[in-house]
Structure formats: structure tokens, C-alpha cells
Write an enzyme that holds these catalytic residues in place. Structure first.
Site, PDB file in Angstrom:
ATOM      1  CG  HIS A   1      -2.070  -0.903   1.034  1.00 39.86           C
ATOM      2  ND1 HIS A   1      -3.444  -0.611   0.443  1.00 39.86           N
ATOM      3  CD2 HIS A   1      -2.101  -2.215   1.353  1.00 39.86           C
ATOM      4  CE1 HIS A   1      -4.190  -1.667   0.188  1.00 39.86           C
ATOM      5  NE2 HIS A   1      -3.475  -2.587   0.660  1.00 39.86           N
TER       6      HIS A   1
ATOM      7  CG  ASN B   1      -8.168  -4.474  -3.756  1.00 41.85           C
ATOM      8  OD1 ASN B   1      -7.278  -4.871  -3.403  1.00 41.85           O
ATOM      9  ND2 ASN B   1      -9.033  -3.849  -2.849  1.00 41.85           N
ATOM     10  CG  HIS B   2      -5.889  -0.737  -2.688  1.00 40.83           C
ATOM     11  ND1 HIS B   2      -6.546   0.337  -2.082  1.00 40.83           N
ATOM     12  CD2 HIS B   2      -6.628  -1.626  -2.154  1.00 40.83           C
ATOM     13  CE1 HIS B   2      -7.376   0.074  -1.199  1.00 40.83           C
ATOM     14  NE2 HIS B   2      -7.344  -1.226  -0.988  1.00 40.83           N
TER      15      HIS B   2
END
Length: 783
Positions: free
Chosen positions: A32, A136-137
DNA sequence: CATTCGAAGGCTAGGGGAAC
DNA sequence: GTTCCCCTAGCCTTCGAATG
């Protein structure tokens, strides 16, 4: 399901490089990068963890790194995030160290955007190959279907794979072709499936032939079972989502599955009964202040080695969990005010004081834990350790009132990283029901809400039905739709309106047009005179019109049910009977599908204990084209049925070695422009046959290393001592940590907390233990 | 010069949907 | 089911232009 044997080493010591036949891989997921970018305190957290991951990879002397998605936090990372990411990758992935692992599959298929594995790029000096799927990000988007990962791949920093076009019509189709890696005698097949919307993937797994697994073919020289099969997947796993992907969808011949997306660290490999092991490393940075994220963040090292006595048998493997030290401490607690005796509902001040004390205790605990993991000096210096994340979830049922979380947080500015949202108030429905006076009011409110929701849902449903009906009424009449089917158009309209897909209709038109043109072209070539030509075209168009929809039918329910009429229709799309059936008449198509004779023998699902490696049940098929027949098989549940043997993708000397490529490039630069054929064309070698494997096995690790690093042999040797202290330092950290913060008295926790898994031989009964502490190596029973 | 009006921007609550 | 984030509507304030 696994046999274990004592490791040849006595401790999990990564300061020495792995031996010539041991493939060592570092595994991490959900980094992330860019998370909390706008938060001045937390903006560096993701990058510090990312950097630590690669420091660890270097110190542990791994051969390569696997990342299971969500490298970036958002689909379009900011420039700052991109630059910082690339800086870290460049620092750690590039260098003169020879690459010991070799990709022997068709890299054009594995990495279609680049066509090569990055260490073979003569213009990139790759020392640590990184293999990553998207999450998914950072999933691909836009007209060109590009992900932020494509940027990294184009820069030669990572090998991005697992992006699937979802072609094939119907529910879509995914061909899982592994990246085949070899190091000495050890062979690893790396499968990757980047994030796909859960319901879509769910549907695909339910429909025969939509997800097709390609396996290295079984030959006399190389058994399918001698490959160690690793899968990187990034999907919902937990039961909180109704479309979560079950591990039952994955074929049991896999050995090790790395599950991305879920942020809770469950890194210890857990065994799926009778099958593979799943490891869920979890995120390396806290993104949500929830309980699952409060667990210690970890990454792991996977080691695989072939049995030197029997290189054709199942390889041995083990994993080592490594806690991340740079992560910001996070303490999570939840309390119910009603259960705390000293509190009275009317005493606002008392409540505030109580919560304040509670939060202070949590901060102290966070500090203590951080000190245990770091030298005190580092603790004082590093803000992120001194400023923990604190979340106190407060159930205020029972007449208590809330206090303003922001005002409350003012007292903790400079003490925690998240002063504004330390407190989270909620009411539990159970408690609320037990609270005499409010119960009827609450029930009434709930009834009202439920009715409202029902009405809304019914309204939406009615909207969709109306779209469907209008399309049928106005456009399905004799002259209404000539190329599009009403189902297609309804679905596209639904996408356009309800999913905000502005290009849904344009896309549908283009796809249909293309299909019809292809079909007409094919038919027209067989026609002799103009009249026949017209008839042929007419027939071709009519056939196209009858083909099943590419969109899922509007209002289709039980989409995941492989036996539903719609699913059956899709399953039978290869059959002419199904194709000829009216699209409106799904049941008819469904009835036709099972009558298709299977072209391959179907494999019945057996009890786990008696299952064997599927590759041995199948006859190796040299022609890759055979894959289209798989659609005709009628055993939906048998994942083996979707397994396709790869037609000898294994190669050895086929590709130019990196050193040779670099030498060639340099030579070309020095000389006057010469023909590009100086670089050996790998194309010819690609269809290499059985002998290749033997040759491959006979080439030892030193051979690869020297071939790859021929030009760099000297500098690499010189560099070795320079890198050594780094590894030693890393190794020294573990004992230091034990000395300072040994609360459990068990050094097992330092390396990989076991949660009941131990060094005491329980693996013999459970059969699931392949962890660091015991240094045992697991192995497939197959082989 | 005082008042009025509208534009612009900040703030907040709430809804919707994605993430987990 | 819970949490988080984004978007929007609605409200408020501020500022500048127009008007009397």
C-alpha cells in the site's frame, strides 16, 4: 499430507547464501505505497516498511521476491509515491550480483507487456528479480488496461504478471500459465492471478473451462510432480463477503498459495485438507484501525529444494516468518461501558477520565512493545515508534452518551499518530435489545428501516426489470435489433446506468461488430456467386445473433451456481447445439450442453487421502491447441479437468545469457550499426523438446551464475565482503531483540510466532508444520 | 456610505459504495 | 457486518460588486 525431514542446517541462518539447489524467495504483500499520503505523521509508514522488506531480502540473500498485489494504495499513485517507490526498487533490485534463478517458460506469455523477464534486459542491471501481481488497489484500468505496476515493469524494476484479459465471452476466461523457474535441480512453477472482481471470478470458477490451469507436461525426464507449484492470488478470502473466493476453487496439486488482499497477518502456512498450504502475509502497513491490523506485521522467506537423490521427486520446502520492525505500533481494544462497574451513565466527566486513562495505558503498552523490538535509542529517535496508533472501540449501549472524539483527541496530540480518531463509538444491537425502555422504539425503528430498505431494493429490482422490458419491447421486434441481442443491450444499459460504466454500450457495439465482421469474412470466402455470398452473409449474421451474450443476463440470480440455466448455457457455448439455441431460451441450451460427449476422459473427484497428482492421470498432450476442447468437459466441480499440460515450455540455453546480451549490446554500440541478428533469436529454441530438460538439469548452478555474470564475476566477488556486514547486522538483530524484550521467554516468537505450532514434533501428527523454528522441510507425498 | 445580492469557499452530515 | 473514503447537499461565512 506432508512428510518432513530434518534440515541440513541447524538454524534458520540467512547470512549464508542458499546452496546451488535451494531456491530462496522473500514473500510480501499489500504494501500500500502512498497510503495516508496526506497525513503528515503517517505518510512515510508504507515506504519504511517497503524499504525494510527489501533490506530483509538482501540480508536474507534471497534469489527473488514475490509480491501478491496492492503494491500501491491507489489506482493512480501520486508522482511522489511513484518516485519514492521507484527509488527504493532501483536501490535494491539493481546491482551487479548475478541472478541465480532462471525463468525457463515463455516470457512472452508470462510478461506480455515486456516480453522478457527483467534480468534479461541488457539495459537493466537487475540483481534481485521481483515478481508481482496487481491487487484491487492497483488494478489495471482505462482504455489501455494499464496498472501502475505496468510503469514499474516498463522501468525494468519488476516482473508484472497475472494480468488477464478476461476474453473468451460468457463469464470470461483466464488461462493460468505459470512462470517456470529453475535453480540447479530445483524447479518452481509460479502461478499468478491479479485481482478480479469477486463476483466475476466466482462466476468463472463455477463455469467449466473459464479458469484453465496449465501445467508443465509430464515427460520421462521431468515429472510434473517435481515442480513446486506456488500461486499468488489477491481476492477476498474471509467469509465477510458473500462472493469470497474459496480455497476449494484452487487445484489441490498446488503446493503453496500466497493470499493477498486480506490485511490480517496469518502468515503461518495452514493446510487445506489433503491439499496445499495457504499463507496470508497480510499488509505491511496499517491501513484501517481494526483488530486484524493490530497483529504484528510479518513477511516470510520460502525455501524450496529438490531432493538431490531424486531430483524428479517432490521438492522439499519450508518457510520462515520474519516480523517487520519498522511498522508503527498499533494497539486496539474494545470495551462496553455498561459492563464497567465504576462508570455511571450520567457521569460525563467520569467517562472522559476513564477513557483517558484507558488510552494512556494503551499508549504505554505500545511503547513497551516498541522498546522490546528496538534498541531504546532507536525508539527515542524514531517518531513513528513513539507515536503509536491507538484505537479504542467503545460500545456505549445502556444509556451512555458519547463524547466528541476530536475534542477528546486534543489531549493526545503529540502522543499518538491518530489523535482525531482514537475513539470509535458504536451501539451493539444485542445490548440495545436488553435495554427495557428503548426496545419497542428500537424495534419500531428497525421495522421501518427494514421496510424502507426492502422498498428500495424492490425499486432497484423493478428499475432493472423495466430496462430489460423496454429493450425487449422496443428493440427486439423484427426490425429492431439486427446485430445486437436484447440481452446484450440490457446488460450494457444496466452497466451504464447502475455501474457507471460510461463505455459499456460503445464497448458492446464494437465487440459485436468485430465478431460479426470476422464471421462474415470467414463465410464470404467460401461463397462463389453473389447470391450465395448474400446467403452466406445472412447466415453468418444470424449465427452471430444467436451466440450467447458476453454480458451476464440482467437479473440473473445464483450467478455462482454452476448448474443454473445461464451458467449451463455458458458452459455449453462450444457446442453447436447450444449456440443454435435461442438466447432467450436458456433452459433449452442447458439441456443440450450435457449431451456433448467429453473429448477427454473425465476425472472423478476422489477423497483427498487417495488423490494423486493429476498430471499422472493424464496423457501428456504435445499440442497446446487442445485447450479449446476443455470446454466440452462436463465435470464442473473437478478442478483437474481444467488442467492443461504446457507443451514443453522448458528451455535452457535458448535465451541469450544476460552477460551475452550485454556484451552484444555493447559491441553493437561500439561498432557501426550492425544487424540485429547478432543477438541470438530465442524464437527457434523455444519449441525445444524433451532433451532440453535433461540438458537443463545437467547444468549446475555455478554454470548459470557464471554464464549470467560472466562479465561481472570479479566485481561481484569483490562486493561480497561489502555486503556481508549487512547480512550479519541483520542476523545480529534477532538475538539483540531476544535479549532486550524477551517477555515470552521463547525465542520462537522472535522468528515466527507459532500459535500452537511448535518445535516439539507436533508436525508429525498435524502434518502442517513447515516453519522456521524447527527447521524441518516439508514435502509433497506425491513423487 | 450602507445595504443587498450573488459568487465562492469552508465545513459538516449523510449516503453510497468499496474495502476488509 | 464494520469501517473508511468519496461525493454531494445544505448551511454558513466572507468578499466584492451593484444598488440606492
Amino acid at each position: 499430507a506432508r512428510l518432513t525431514m530434518p534440515s541440513s542446517t541447524t538454524t534458520t541462518d540467512f547470512s549464508k547464501p542458499p546452496d546451488a539447489n535451494t531456491l530462496r524467495v522473500l514473500i510480501a504483500t499489500d504494501t500500500h505505497l502512498g497510503a495516508h499520503e496526506s497525513n503528515a505523521i503517517r505518510k512515510d509508514d508504507a515506504f519504511l516498511a517497503f524499504e525494510e522488506i527489501f533490506e530483509t531480502a538482501i540480508a536474507a540473500r534471497v534469489d527473488c521476491v514475490f509480491l501478491a498485489g496492492d503494491v500501491f494504495d491507489i489506482n493512480k499513485p501520486s508522482r511522489e509515491t511513484l518516485v519514492r517507490t521507484m527509488e527504493i526498487l532501483r536501490k535494491h533490485a539493481f546491482g551487479d550480483k548475478p541472478v541465480a534463478v532462471e525463468v525457463v517458460s515463455d516470457t512472452k506469455e508470462n510478461f506480455p507487456s515486456r516480453g522478457i523477464v527483467n534480468y534479461e534486459d541488457p539495459n537493466a542491471n537487475v540483481a534481485l528479480p521481483i515478481f508481482s501481481i496487481h491487487g484491487n488497489h492497483d488494478d489495471p484500468a482505462g482504455e489501455a488496461n494499464l496498472s501502475a505496476m505496468d510503469i514499474l515493469a516498463q522501468a525494468g524494476l519488476v516482473n508484472y504478471f497475472g494480468k488477464h484479459g478476461l476474453g473468451g465471452g460468457g463469464a470470461g476466461r483466464v488461462d493460468l500459465k505459470p512462470v517456470l523457474m529453475r535453480k540447479g535441480l530445483t524447479k518452481l512453477a509460479l502461478y499468478g492471478l491479479g485481482y478480479i472482481r469477486d463476483n466475476r471470478l466466482h462466476q468463472m470458477f463455477s463455469v467449466k473451462g473459464c479458469v484453465r490451469w496449465h501445467r508443465p507436461a509430464e515427460t520421462s525426464d521431468c515429472a510434473s510432480s517435481s515442480w513446486f507449484n506456488v500461486m499468488l492470488i489477491h481476492q477476498n478470502r474471509a467469509a465477510h463477503s458473500k462472493n469470497a473466493i474459496s480455497d476449494r476453487y484452487l487445484p489441490e496439486w498446488l503446493d503453496y498459495v500466497v493470499w493477498g488482499h486480506e490485511h490480517e497477518c496469518l502468515i503461518e502456512p495452514t493446510e487445506v485438507p489433503g491439499g496445499f498450504h495457504i499463507s496470508q502475509p497480510g499488509s505491511s502497513v496499517v491501513t484501517s484501525l481494526i483488530e486484524g491490523e493490530a497483529k504484528e506485521k510479518k513477511i516470510c522467506v520460502l525455501e524450496v529444494k529438490a531432493d538431490p537423490e531424486n531430483p524428479n521427486g517432490a521438492p522439499y520446502w519450508r518457510t520462515t516468518a520474519i516480523p517487520l520492525k519498522s511498522t508503527r505500533p498499533f494497539e486496539f481494544e474494545q470495551i462496553a461501558l455498561a459492563s464497567i462497574g465504576e462508570l455511571e451513565a450520567t457521569d460525563q466527566k467520569g467517562l472522559s477520565t476513564y477513557l483517558e486513562n484507558r488510552v494512556n495505558a494503551m499508549i504505554s503498552r505500545a511503547h513497551k512493545k516498541a522498546r522490546e523490538r528496538h534498541a531504546p535509542k532507536a525508539f527515542d529517535v524514531l517518531d513513528r515508534l513513539n507515536l503509536p496508533l491507538i484505537r479504542l472501540r467503545v460500545d456505549y449501549s445502556g444509556g451512555f452518551s458519547t463524547i466528541n472524539p476530536q475534542r477528546f483527541g486534543q489531549k493526545f496530540v503529540g502522543k499518538v499518530a491518530n489523535p482525531n480518531d482514537i475513539l470509535l463509538f458504536h451501539k451493539s444491537s444485542k445490548k440495545r435489545a436488553g435495554n427495557g425502555m428503548d426496545i419497542y422504539e428500537d424495534m419500531a425503528q428497525e421495522d421501518e428501516l427494514a421496510m424502507e430498505e426492502e422498498a428500495q431494493a424492490e425499486g432497484l429490482l423493478e428499475d432493472q426489470r423495466r430496462i430489460d422490458r423496454l429493450v425487449r419491447e422496443h428493440l427486439s421486434a423484427s426490425e429492431g435489433l439486427q446485430l445486437l441481442t436484447s440481452n446484450d443491450l440490457s446488460a450494457a444499459l444496466d452497466d451504464f446506468v447502475n455501474r457507471d460504466e460510461k463505455t459499456a454500450i460503445a464497448k458492446l457495439c464494437l465487440t459485436r461488430l468485430k465478431d460479426v465482421q470476422t464471421s462474415v469474412n470467414a463465410e464470404a470466402q467460401n461463397a462463389d456467386d453473389p447470391t450465395q455470398l448474400m446467403t452466406k452473409i445472412q447466415e453468418a449474421v444470424e449465427l452471430q445473433m444467436k451466440k450467447p451474450t458476453k454480458h451476464k443476463p440482467v437479473l440473473e440470480e445464483n450467478a455462482n451456481d454452476g448448474t443454473s440455466a445461464a451458467a449451463s448455457k455458458r458452459r455449453g457455448r462450444a457446442s453447436t447445439a447450444a449456440a443454435a439455441a435461442d438466447v432467450e431460451n436458456e433452459a433449452a441450451a442447458a439441456n443440450d450442453a450435457p449431451t456433448q460427449p467429453p473429448t477427454q476422459k473425465t476425472t472423478q473427484k476422489k477423497p483427498a487421502a487417495t488423490r494423486r497428482a493429476p498430471a499422472k492421470k493424464k496423457t501428456p498432450t504435445p499440442e497446446p491447441e487442445v485447450i479449446s476442447d476443455v470446454d466440452d468437459e462436463d465435470e464442473i466441480e473437478d478442478s483437474d479437468a481444467d488442467v492443461i499440460p504446457l507443451s514443453q515450455p522448458v528451455k535452457t540455453a535458448a535465451r541469450p545469457s544476460r552477460a551475452a546480451a550485454i556484451a552484444s549490446t555493447r559491441a553493437m554500440r561500439k561498432q557501426t550499426p550492425s544487424s540485429p541478428s547478432e543477438v541470438p533469436d530465442s524464437e527457434d529454441e523455444f519449441d525445444a523438446d524433451d532433451e532440453v530438460i535433461e540438458a537443463s538439469d545437467s547444468e549446475d548452478d555455478v554454470g548459470i551464475a557464471s554464464a549470467r555474470g560472466r562479465k561481472r564475476a570479479a566485481p561481484a566477488a569483490k562486493k561480497a565482503p561489502a555486503k556481508k556486514p549487512r547480512a550479519t547486522t541483520s542476523r545480529a538483530k534477532a538475538p539483540a531483540r531476544r535479549a532486550t524484550g524477551d517477555d515470552s521467554g521463547d525465542d520462537v516468537d522472535d522468528v515466527a510466532p507459532t500459535r500452537g505450532r511448535s518445535t516439539r514434533g507436533t508436525q508429525n501428527t498435524q502434518g502442517t508444520q513447515n516453519t522456521t523454528q524447527n527447521n524441518t522441510w516439508g514435502r509433497s507425498r506425491r513423487g
